[in-house]
Scaffold this motif. Structure first.
Motif, short mmCIF file in Angstrom:
data_model
loop_
_atom_site.label_atom_id
_atom_site.label_comp_id
_atom_site.label_asym_id
_atom_site.label_seq_id
_atom_site.Cartn_x
_atom_site.Cartn_y
_atom_site.Cartn_z
N MET A 25 -42.96 -61.67 61.63
CA MET A 25 -43.48 -60.84 60.55
C MET A 25 -43.21 -61.48 59.19
N LYS A 26 -44.19 -61.43 58.31
CA LYS A 26 -43.99 -61.92 56.96
C LYS A 26 -43.19 -60.90 56.16
N SER A 27 -42.55 -61.40 55.10
CA SER A 27 -41.71 -60.54 54.28
C SER A 27 -42.13 -60.61 52.82
N ILE A 28 -42.13 -59.45 52.16
CA ILE A 28 -42.48 -59.38 50.75
C ILE A 28 -41.40 -58.62 50.00
N LEU A 29 -40.99 -59.16 48.86
CA LEU A 29 -40.01 -58.51 47.99
C LEU A 29 -40.74 -57.96 46.78
N ILE A 30 -40.45 -56.71 46.44
CA ILE A 30 -41.11 -56.05 45.32
C ILE A 30 -40.06 -55.48 44.38
N THR A 31 -40.13 -55.83 43.11
CA THR A 31 -39.23 -55.22 42.13
C THR A 31 -39.87 -53.94 41.58
N GLY A 32 -39.02 -53.01 41.14
CA GLY A 32 -39.54 -51.75 40.61
C GLY A 32 -40.36 -51.00 41.64
N ALA A 33 -39.84 -50.94 42.88
CA ALA A 33 -40.64 -50.42 43.99
C ALA A 33 -40.47 -48.93 44.24
N SER A 34 -39.65 -48.25 43.48
CA SER A 34 -39.36 -46.84 43.79
C SER A 34 -40.44 -45.88 43.31
N GLY A 35 -41.37 -46.36 42.50
CA GLY A 35 -42.41 -45.46 41.99
C GLY A 35 -43.62 -46.23 41.52
N GLY A 36 -44.66 -45.51 41.15
CA GLY A 36 -45.84 -46.13 40.58
C GLY A 36 -46.50 -47.13 41.50
N LEU A 37 -46.99 -48.21 40.90
CA LEU A 37 -47.69 -49.24 41.65
C LEU A 37 -46.79 -49.92 42.67
N GLY A 38 -45.53 -50.14 42.32
CA GLY A 38 -44.60 -50.80 43.24
C GLY A 38 -44.46 -50.03 44.54
N LYS A 39 -44.37 -48.72 44.44
CA LYS A 39 -44.27 -47.89 45.64
C LYS A 39 -45.52 -48.00 46.49
N GLU A 40 -46.68 -47.98 45.86
CA GLU A 40 -47.94 -48.07 46.60
C GLU A 40 -48.09 -49.43 47.29
N ILE A 41 -47.66 -50.49 46.61
CA ILE A 41 -47.71 -51.83 47.22
C ILE A 41 -46.81 -51.86 48.45
N ALA A 42 -45.61 -51.31 48.32
CA ALA A 42 -44.65 -51.31 49.43
C ALA A 42 -45.22 -50.59 50.65
N ILE A 43 -45.77 -49.42 50.44
CA ILE A 43 -46.31 -48.62 51.55
C ILE A 43 -47.49 -49.33 52.20
N HIS A 44 -48.35 -49.93 51.39
CA HIS A 44 -49.54 -50.62 51.90
C HIS A 44 -49.14 -51.80 52.78
N PHE A 45 -48.20 -52.61 52.32
CA PHE A 45 -47.77 -53.77 53.09
C PHE A 45 -47.04 -53.34 54.36
N SER A 46 -46.33 -52.23 54.28
CA SER A 46 -45.67 -51.70 55.47
C SER A 46 -46.70 -51.34 56.55
N LYS A 47 -47.77 -50.70 56.12
CA LYS A 47 -48.83 -50.32 57.06
C LYS A 47 -49.52 -51.54 57.66
N LYS A 48 -49.50 -52.65 56.92
CA LYS A 48 -50.13 -53.88 57.39
C LYS A 48 -49.20 -54.70 58.28
N GLY A 49 -47.99 -54.18 58.54
CA GLY A 49 -47.08 -54.84 59.45
C GLY A 49 -46.14 -55.86 58.83
N TRP A 50 -46.04 -55.86 57.50
CA TRP A 50 -45.11 -56.76 56.81
C TRP A 50 -43.72 -56.13 56.75
N ASN A 51 -42.70 -56.98 56.67
CA ASN A 51 -41.37 -56.52 56.28
C ASN A 51 -41.37 -56.35 54.77
N VAL A 52 -41.00 -55.18 54.29
CA VAL A 52 -41.02 -54.90 52.86
C VAL A 52 -39.59 -54.77 52.34
N ILE A 53 -39.27 -55.60 51.36
CA ILE A 53 -37.98 -55.55 50.70
C ILE A 53 -38.20 -54.82 49.37
#
Length: 271
Positions: free
Chosen positions: A1-29
């Motif tokens: 699995m690929k891994s993605i690190l996102i800063t400022g992920a607790s809300g707003g766009l960061g949160k949406e990016i995290a959830i989207h990548f999770s659904k796509k099967g990525w490891n989300v940091i």
């Protein structure tokens, strides 16, 4: 699995990016300034949260150590953490100027600096630095926010040259107002007794509110575009403009030149 690190992920766009990548099967940091905010990802698979304050070198270093203990490889770093500050220069405050510079620009610098060695050692990686329409054009009351986003643009392009030999790609992503909580959290200067300032602030606030409401589909478009960028990184430095507002402003500035563009902004934005 690929891994993605996102800063400022607790809300707003960061949160949406995290959830989207999770659904796509990525490891989300998912990194955030406090783990008290980690509940937003409760019961969502493939998301692991870490405390990371982009303004603090020790915090970034500590987070990197913890992350690399848990993940052998990171494929993407998304520098998403950001804040807004809408103020007249005359009425600006040192503390708020320092805060926006520390988060929006120096935060990107510190995170990139910390993770370049990891990317270099594994001979692959990509930095996706979230910019803004503010990184493309200059608009009223944007002296501080726009300055930081233009700094991100310049920093990213310069850094991309340094990393060519290591198979590390760099890009920036620009867009207009999204229907997240970002605009609600923008700091503003104190109400002024200067009539001209009051009229201008009211006008800009109304425009930002209208644009945010109009762009109700923009967040999904941005998130999907970032996913496509991550899936197929460009070897060359790229600027991705997403949405009608960003593309319109980019082409208007390019074809009108700064003088005519300035006239357009004064007439239609300041009204």
């Amino acid at each position: 699995m690929k891994s993605i690190l996102i800063t400022g992920a607790s809300g707003g766009l960061g949160k949406e990016i995290a959830i989207h990548f999770s659904k796509k099967g990525w490891n989300v940091i998912a990194t955030m300034i406090s783990l008290k905010e980690a509940d937003v990802f409760k019961d969502i698979p493939n998301i692991k949260c870490y405390e990371l304050d982009v303004t603090n070198h020790e915090s970034v270093t500590k987070a990197k150590t913890a992350i690399l203990n848990d993940f052998k490889s990171i494929d993407i770093v998304v520098n998403n953490a950001g804040v807004g500050y809408r103020s007249f220069v005359e009425l600006s405050e040192d503390s708020k100027i320092e805060a926006i510079v520390n988060v929006n620009w120096l935060g990107v610098v510190k995170v990139c600096r910390e993770f370049i060695p990891h990317f270099r050692e594994q001979n692959k990686g990509q930095f996706i630095n979230i910019s803004s329409i503010a990184g493309l054009v200059n608009l009223p009351l944007g002296s501080f926010y726009h300055s930081t986003k233009k700094a991100v643009e310049s920093f990213s392009e310069c850094m991309a040259y340094e990393l060519l030999d290591f198979n590390i790609s760099v890009c920036t992503v620009q867009f207009g107002n999204t229907p997240t909580n970002f605009q609600k959290n923008v700091s503003k200067c104190e109400v002024s007794s200067i009539d001209s300032y009051t009229v201008m602030m009211d006008s800009i606030n109304n425009i930002m509110s209208e644009k945010t409401n109009d762009n109700h589909k923009l967040t999904d478009i941005i998130v999907e575009k970032i996913y496509k960028i991550a899936e197929n990184p460009s070897k060359k430095f790229r600027r991705y403009s997403i949405g009608f507002d960003a593309n319109l402003m980019k082409y208007l500035r390019r074809f009108l030149g700064y003088r005519l563009f300035n006239i357009v902004i004064r007439r239609y934005v300041l009204r």
